[in-house]
Design a protein around this motif. Structure first.
Motif, PDB file in Angstrom:
ATOM      1  N   GLN A  45     -87.775  20.709 -22.563  1.00  0.00           N
ATOM      2  CA  GLN A  45     -87.588  21.648 -21.507  1.00  0.00           C
ATOM      3  C   GLN A  45     -86.235  22.024 -21.538  1.00  0.00           C
ATOM      4  N   ILE A  46     -85.396  20.995 -21.737  1.00  0.00           N
ATOM      5  CA  ILE A  46     -83.926  21.231 -21.724  1.00  0.00           C
ATOM      6  C   ILE A  46     -83.303  22.083 -23.053  1.00  0.00           C
ATOM      7  N   LEU A  47     -84.118  21.872 -24.171  1.00  0.00           N
ATOM      8  CA  LEU A  47     -83.592  22.433 -25.232  1.00  0.00           C
ATOM      9  C   LEU A  47     -84.065  24.043 -25.299  1.00  0.00           C
ATOM     10  N   GLY A  48     -85.184  24.060 -24.366  1.00  0.00           N
ATOM     11  CA  GLY A  48     -85.662  25.457 -24.545  1.00  0.00           C
ATOM     12  C   GLY A  48     -85.355  26.059 -23.250  1.00  0.00           C
ATOM     13  N   THR A  49     -84.142  25.549 -22.425  1.00  0.00           N
ATOM     14  CA  THR A  49     -83.550  26.318 -21.429  1.00  0.00           C
ATOM     15  C   THR A  49     -84.450  26.407 -20.163  1.00  0.00           C
ATOM     16  N   LEU A  50     -85.338  25.739 -20.260  1.00  0.00           N
ATOM     17  CA  LEU A  50     -86.339  25.699 -18.968  1.00  0.00           C
ATOM     18  C   LEU A  50     -85.712  24.785 -17.783  1.00  0.00           C
ATOM     19  N   ASP A  51     -84.965  23.839 -18.117  1.00  0.00           N
ATOM     20  CA  ASP A  51     -84.074  23.003 -17.340  1.00  0.00           C
ATOM     21  C   ASP A  51     -82.815  22.681 -17.717  1.00  0.00           C
ATOM     22  N   ILE A  52     -81.890  22.157 -16.991  1.00  0.00           N
ATOM     23  CA  ILE A  52     -80.436  21.883 -17.359  1.00  0.00           C
ATOM     24  C   ILE A  52     -80.413  20.436 -17.223  1.00  0.00           C
ATOM     25  N   PRO A  53     -79.309  19.974 -17.978  1.00  0.00           N
ATOM     26  CA  PRO A  53     -78.944  18.566 -18.163  1.00  0.00           C
ATOM     27  C   PRO A  53     -77.821  18.521 -17.272  1.00  0.00           C
ATOM     28  N   GLU A  54     -77.626  17.118 -16.902  1.00  0.00           N
ATOM     29  CA  GLU A  54     -76.616  16.794 -15.949  1.00  0.00           C
ATOM     30  C   GLU A  54     -75.147  17.125 -16.689  1.00  0.00           C
ATOM     31  N   LYS A  55     -74.123  17.576 -15.837  1.00  0.00           N
ATOM     32  CA  LYS A  55     -72.880  17.780 -16.201  1.00  0.00           C
ATOM     33  C   LYS A  55     -72.110  16.528 -16.548  1.00  0.00           C
ATOM     34  N   LYS A  56     -71.855  16.263 -17.750  1.00  0.00           N
ATOM     35  CA  LYS A  56     -71.156  15.019 -18.183  1.00  0.00           C
ATOM     36  C   LYS A  56     -70.118  15.653 -19.343  1.00  0.00           C
ATOM     37  N   GLU A  57     -69.028  14.706 -19.331  1.00  0.00           N
ATOM     38  CA  GLU A  57     -68.140  14.956 -20.233  1.00  0.00           C
ATOM     39  C   GLU A  57     -68.686  15.071 -21.721  1.00  0.00           C
ATOM     40  N   ASN A  58     -68.386  16.246 -22.613  1.00  0.00           N
ATOM     41  CA  ASN A  58     -68.781  16.293 -23.818  1.00  0.00           C
ATOM     42  C   ASN A  58     -70.375  16.835 -23.875  1.00  0.00           C
ATOM     43  N   THR A  59     -71.061  17.065 -22.973  1.00  0.00           N
ATOM     44  CA  THR A  59     -72.201  17.607 -23.031  1.00  0.00           C
ATOM     45  C   THR A  59     -72.329  19.056 -23.488  1.00  0.00           C
ATOM     46  N   SER A  60     -73.203  19.134 -24.414  1.00  0.00           N
ATOM     47  CA  SER A  60     -73.298  20.732 -24.864  1.00  0.00           C
ATOM     48  C   SER A  60     -74.537  20.901 -25.431  1.00  0.00           C
ATOM     49  N   LEU A  61     -74.895  22.272 -25.305  1.00  0.00           N
ATOM     50  CA  LEU A  61     -76.540  22.608 -25.967  1.00  0.00           C
ATOM     51  C   LEU A  61     -75.947  24.103 -26.850  1.00  0.00           C
ATOM     52  N   GLU A  62     -76.020  24.171 -27.934  1.00  0.00           N
ATOM     53  CA  GLU A  62     -76.084  25.295 -28.626  1.00  0.00           C
ATOM     54  C   GLU A  62     -77.351  25.696 -29.185  1.00  0.00           C
ATOM     55  N   LEU A  63     -77.632  27.007 -29.200  1.00  0.00           N
ATOM     56  CA  LEU A  63     -78.779  27.550 -29.604  1.00  0.00           C
ATOM     57  C   LEU A  63     -78.507  28.666 -30.550  1.00  0.00           C
ATOM     58  N   ASN A  64     -78.848  28.734 -31.650  1.00  0.00           N
ATOM     59  CA  ASN A  64     -78.534  30.240 -32.343  1.00  0.00           C
ATOM     60  C   ASN A  64     -76.941  30.603 -32.251  1.00  0.00           C
ATOM     61  N   ASN A  65     -76.078  29.563 -32.439  1.00  0.00           N
ATOM     62  CA  ASN A  65     -74.681  29.466 -32.091  1.00  0.00           C
ATOM     63  C   ASN A  65     -74.123  29.972 -30.867  1.00  0.00           C
ATOM     64  N   GLN A  66     -75.139  29.739 -29.636  1.00  0.00           N
ATOM     65  CA  GLN A  66     -74.699  30.264 -28.303  1.00  0.00           C
ATOM     66  C   GLN A  66     -74.574  29.146 -27.553  1.00  0.00           C
ATOM     67  N   ASN A  67     -73.576  28.600 -26.766  1.00  0.00           N
ATOM     68  CA  ASN A  67     -73.544  27.838 -25.788  1.00  0.00           C
ATOM     69  C   ASN A  67     -74.352  28.216 -24.624  1.00  0.00           C
ATOM     70  N   VAL A  68     -75.576  27.675 -24.401  1.00  0.00           N
ATOM     71  CA  VAL A  68     -76.578  28.141 -23.423  1.00  0.00           C
ATOM     72  C   VAL A  68     -76.219  27.715 -22.106  1.00  0.00           C
ATOM     73  N   LEU A  76     -78.938  34.085 -19.580  1.00  0.00           N
ATOM     74  CA  LEU A  76     -79.759  33.075 -19.912  1.00  0.00           C
ATOM     75  C   LEU A  76     -81.459  33.391 -20.082  1.00  0.00           C
ATOM     76  N   SER A  77     -81.714  34.136 -19.091  1.00  0.00           N
ATOM     77  CA  SER A  77     -83.183  34.612 -19.035  1.00  0.00           C
ATOM     78  C   SER A  77     -83.300  35.399 -20.194  1.00  0.00           C
ATOM     79  N   LYS A  78     -82.376  36.394 -20.313  1.00  0.00           N
ATOM     80  CA  LYS A  78     -82.499  37.356 -21.484  1.00  0.00           C
ATOM     81  C   LYS A  78     -82.327  36.771 -22.831  1.00  0.00           C
TER      82      LYS A  78
END
Length: 221
Positions: A45-68, A76-78
């Motif tokens: 769900q987090i990888l699919g942007t349906l949920d969000i992870p906790e804000k931690k140092e060095n936390t990042s998620l890039e999909l198709n070269n976009q930092n979602v 994000l919905s678009k």
């Protein structure tokens, strides 16, 4: 295609994801397995942007070269609608709409032309062996047919990544096998990336790579 770093998730005091790192390449089929409660669906769900992870140092998620994680809700919905497709264990088709109408919904949300969308939806349903079922509503379709309609719906916007959560969990053995083979056929023909949570060990082992989750972390890379 997908790069996740230091992904954490809490539900109240329960630490479900404990700093997950992973990288998934374009066109790769990756299965995620593990015991119930290991964090598989939460990660999906987090990888699919349906949920969000906790804000931690060095936390990042890039999909198709976009930092979602830096996107506002509307953007994000678009992005999700355009680039990501979803297939669930419970197909989640809308019962009042036909197969064709269900497939078209993501494209209509994106503002795509109705005539072009319906033509593309019919091509997908024909490709999936459902050309004679396009005007049937979900309660008139078998479980395997309903799941194939949900696959067509996931594909209608030509997404880069398909996320699937136990997609064959409610199917009989033959229908499950057909669905599993379909994923590989789709990858080979359309180049999509698949990330699939499953308890089906045979299917999991067919994937290009199998990730095993144990207690909120990926135990292998």
């Amino acid at each position: 295609m997908i790069t996740a770093k230091n992904i954490h998730k809490y539900y109240d005091n329960l630490h479900v994801l404990k700093g997950v790192d992973l990288h998934i390449k374009q066109g790769e089929i990756v299965s995620i397995v593990g015991a119930s409660g290991a964090g598989k669906t939460t990660l999906l769900q987090i990888l699919g942007t349906l949920d969000i992870p906790e804000k931690k140092e060095n936390t990042s998620l890039e999909l198709n070269n976009q930092n979602v994680l830096l996107m506002k809700d509307k953007a994000l919905s678009k992005f999700r609608n355009k680039h990501l497709g979803f297939i669930f264990q419970f197909h989640q088709l809308l019962p009042e709409f036909t197969a064709l109408e269900n497939v078209c919904i993501p494209a209509f949300i994106a503002g795509n032309d109705k005539t072009i969308t319906e033509k593309e939806a019919m091509k997908l349903l024909d490709y999936l062996g459902l050309s004679d079922r396009i005007h049937h509503k979900p309660n008139e379709l078998s479980g395997g047919e309903q799941q194939r309609v949900s696959v067509a719906r996931a594909l209608i916007n030509k997404p880069n990544v398909i996320f699937a959560d136990e997609p064959s969990g409610n199917l009989d053995t033959a229908s499950a096998e057909n669905l599993h083979q379909l994923f590989f056929k789709l990858r080979d023909e359309f180049g999509q990336t698949f990330v699939i949570v499953t308890h089906n060990e045979v299917f999991a082992n067919m994937a290009d790579r199998k990730l095993v989750m144990v207690d909120g972390l990926i135990s292998n890379k």
